[in-house]
Design a protein around this motif. Structure first.
Motif, short mmCIF file in Angstrom:
data_model
loop_
_atom_site.label_atom_id
_atom_site.label_comp_id
_atom_site.label_asym_id
_atom_site.label_seq_id
_atom_site.Cartn_x
_atom_site.Cartn_y
_atom_site.Cartn_z
N ARG A 61 17.17 21.58 -3.55
CA ARG A 61 15.93 21.36 -4.31
C ARG A 61 15.80 22.43 -5.38
O ARG A 61 16.57 23.39 -5.41
N ARG A 62 14.79 22.22 -6.25
CA ARG A 62 14.55 23.20 -7.30
C ARG A 62 13.93 24.44 -6.67
O ARG A 62 12.96 24.36 -5.91
N LEU A 63 14.49 25.61 -6.99
CA LEU A 63 14.00 26.85 -6.40
C LEU A 63 13.15 27.67 -7.37
O LEU A 63 12.52 28.65 -6.99
N VAL A 64 13.15 27.25 -8.63
CA VAL A 64 12.38 27.99 -9.64
C VAL A 64 10.92 27.55 -9.55
O VAL A 64 10.62 26.36 -9.66
N PRO A 65 10.01 28.48 -9.32
CA PRO A 65 8.59 28.08 -9.24
C PRO A 65 8.05 27.66 -10.61
O PRO A 65 8.57 28.08 -11.64
N HIS A 66 7.03 26.80 -10.58
CA HIS A 66 6.40 26.36 -11.83
C HIS A 66 5.41 27.43 -12.27
O HIS A 66 4.28 27.46 -11.82
N ILE A 67 5.88 28.28 -13.14
CA ILE A 67 5.02 29.37 -13.59
C ILE A 67 4.39 29.03 -14.92
O ILE A 67 3.19 29.17 -15.11
N ALA A 68 5.21 28.52 -15.82
CA ALA A 68 4.69 28.20 -17.15
C ALA A 68 3.79 26.97 -17.10
O ALA A 68 3.17 26.62 -18.07
N ALA A 69 3.74 26.32 -15.94
CA ALA A 69 3.02 25.06 -15.85
C ALA A 69 1.52 25.21 -16.12
O ALA A 69 0.87 24.27 -16.50
#
Lengths: 232, 195
Positions: A61-69
């Motif tokens: 799965r995607r491990l990068v958190p949605h920060i810029a979201a």
């Protein structure tokens, strides 16, 4: 064979080019004379190569958190739409109550869109429809149902002041209440048909269905924004 | 490559000033390599994925404190620490080091019989399984150091910073781990060439 001790502990660092120049030259000199150490160095080199060549595991799965979201304006907008939804629910209840009461008083179809304002306008002398007391009462009902306008005030200017005080930003609803109330004032004072008939574009603001729709839309927006913020 | 480096540096600078989009771009670039590293310490799966995800969140929260020269090494430091913490937690005896003392003598296994050359074994399925198995048996701190060197390509000094130990300790750990893997291969009959 070399009579000096084998520099076995240095072989990995030698391989990785992590020895000081003096240590390095000692190891090099030894390797030149010692086949055993050369073999061990080759084994270590091959081992490092095998480790580097291991198949690469992939994340499922995607491990990068949605920060810029979440841009900075998202949270205030969420708060604003939540608030707007609450206000719209209140206005829905208020307009529904008013239109049902005016409907029973003036024998007009209850909750008919734009019906309330039309009743007020028709209360002015010279217009068709029920006259005087009934229309006056319906207007008074409207006034009492809208706290922004307050109790029936004698003049239009004081009503305007009340509306200004009620909310920092004059909302369309307050203006509508104001116009409705001022129409009732004029009606009570017996002013000739100077009261402007409520225009359809204004009368939509006294429709409970309009406020219900606004409440649903802003509520949905608030929920969507909240989800977006939480996923960030 | 040069423009890529400059671009990377610009992203790091933007992320440091609080640009979440820049941080995400950096994280996406390193995601697979960091997962690979965590998975080789912890074993592939949800634990390694969680370790990387935690590490990204932690990195973003403390991005303001990043002042070093290598953002990549900084990320590896956080991921390595998370992964090692999880290995120790899994063992439930975090205070008991299973690792032999650093000054213990390294033993070199002797080849049992002449076999294929180690250098010819890249891509060999049996060799891959043997290396993975051997790595699993290496104490995790040695394993982390070896992986940072052989897979991730860091220099000893960088590994010392990433794992918060002296360069001498890094040297010792890498050597022990590499010899342990070498021993596992050599005892299967594979040999080194050069002598």
């Amino acid at each position: 064979m070399n009579d000096r001790p084998h520099p076995r502990a240095q072989l990995s660092a030698y391989l990785d080019d992590a020895l000081a120049p003096s240590e390095r030259s000692v190891v090099e000199a030894h390797l030149g004379a010692c086949a055993d150490c050369r073999a061990r160095l080759a084994e270590l080199r091959a081992t490092a190569m095998l480790i580097r060549a291991l198949p690469e595991p992939r994340p499922s799965r995607r491990l990068v958190p949605h920060i810029a979201a979440a841009p900075a304006w998202l949270a205030p907008l969420r708060t604003l739409s939540t608030f707007a939804s609450g206000v719209s629910v209140f206005l829905f209840l208020a307009t529904a109550l008013v239109s049902s009461m005016s409907g029973s008083a003036a024998s007009a179809p209850a909750a008919a869109p734009a019906g309330g304002a039309a009743t007020v306008a028709s209360g002015a002398p010279g217009a068709f429809g029920p006259i005087g007391p009934a229309a006056d009462q319906s207007a008074r009902n409207r006034s009492s149902a809208a706290p922004a306008v307050g109790a029936a005030a004698p003049t239009a200017t004081s009503l305007a002041d009340a509306a200004k005080q009620a909310g920092a930003t004059p909302s369309p609803s307050a203006q509508t209440q104001f116009s409705a109330a001022s129409a009732s004032v004029q009606a009570r004072e017996g002013a000739p048909a100077a009261a402007q008939p409520a225009q359809p574009s204004r009368s939509i603001f006294v429709s409970p269905w309009f406020w219900l729709a606004v409440a649903v839309i802003t509520g949905a927006l608030a929920i969507a924004l909240q989800r977006r913020l939480r996923s960030a | 490559m040069k423009s890529t480096d400059a671009e990377y540096g610009a992203l790091v600078e933007r992320a440091r000033r609080g640009d979440g989009r820049a941080f995400e771009q950096l994280a996406v670039r390193e995601e697979r390599a960091l997962y690979r590293h965590a998975a080789r310490i912890l074993g592939a799966g949800a634990d390694a994925e969680d370790a990387v995800q935690d590490a990204f969140l932690s990195a973003w929260r403390s991005i303001g404190s990043f002042e070093g020269s290598s953002f990549r090494a900084w990320l590896y430091r956080i991921v390595t620490n998370r992964a090692l913490d999880r290995v120790r937690a899994r063992r439930r005896r975090p205070e008991l080091p299973l690792e032999p003392a650093e000054d213990e003598v390294v033993t070199w296994a002797e080849p049992v019989a002449p076999g294929p050359d180690l250098a010819d074994l890249v891509g060999n399925r049996e060799a891959v399984a043997a290396v993975e198995e051997a790595l699993r048996l290496v104490p995790e701190e040695q394993r982390a150091a070896l992986l940072l060197r052989d897979v991730e390509g860091f220099a000893y000094e960088e590994i010392a910073v990433i794992t918060s130990v002296e360069v001498g300790t890094v040297k010792s750990r890498i050597h022990r781990a590499r010899v342990a893997v070498r021993n596992a291969l050599v005892t299967r009959g594979w040999r080194g060439s050069g002598g």
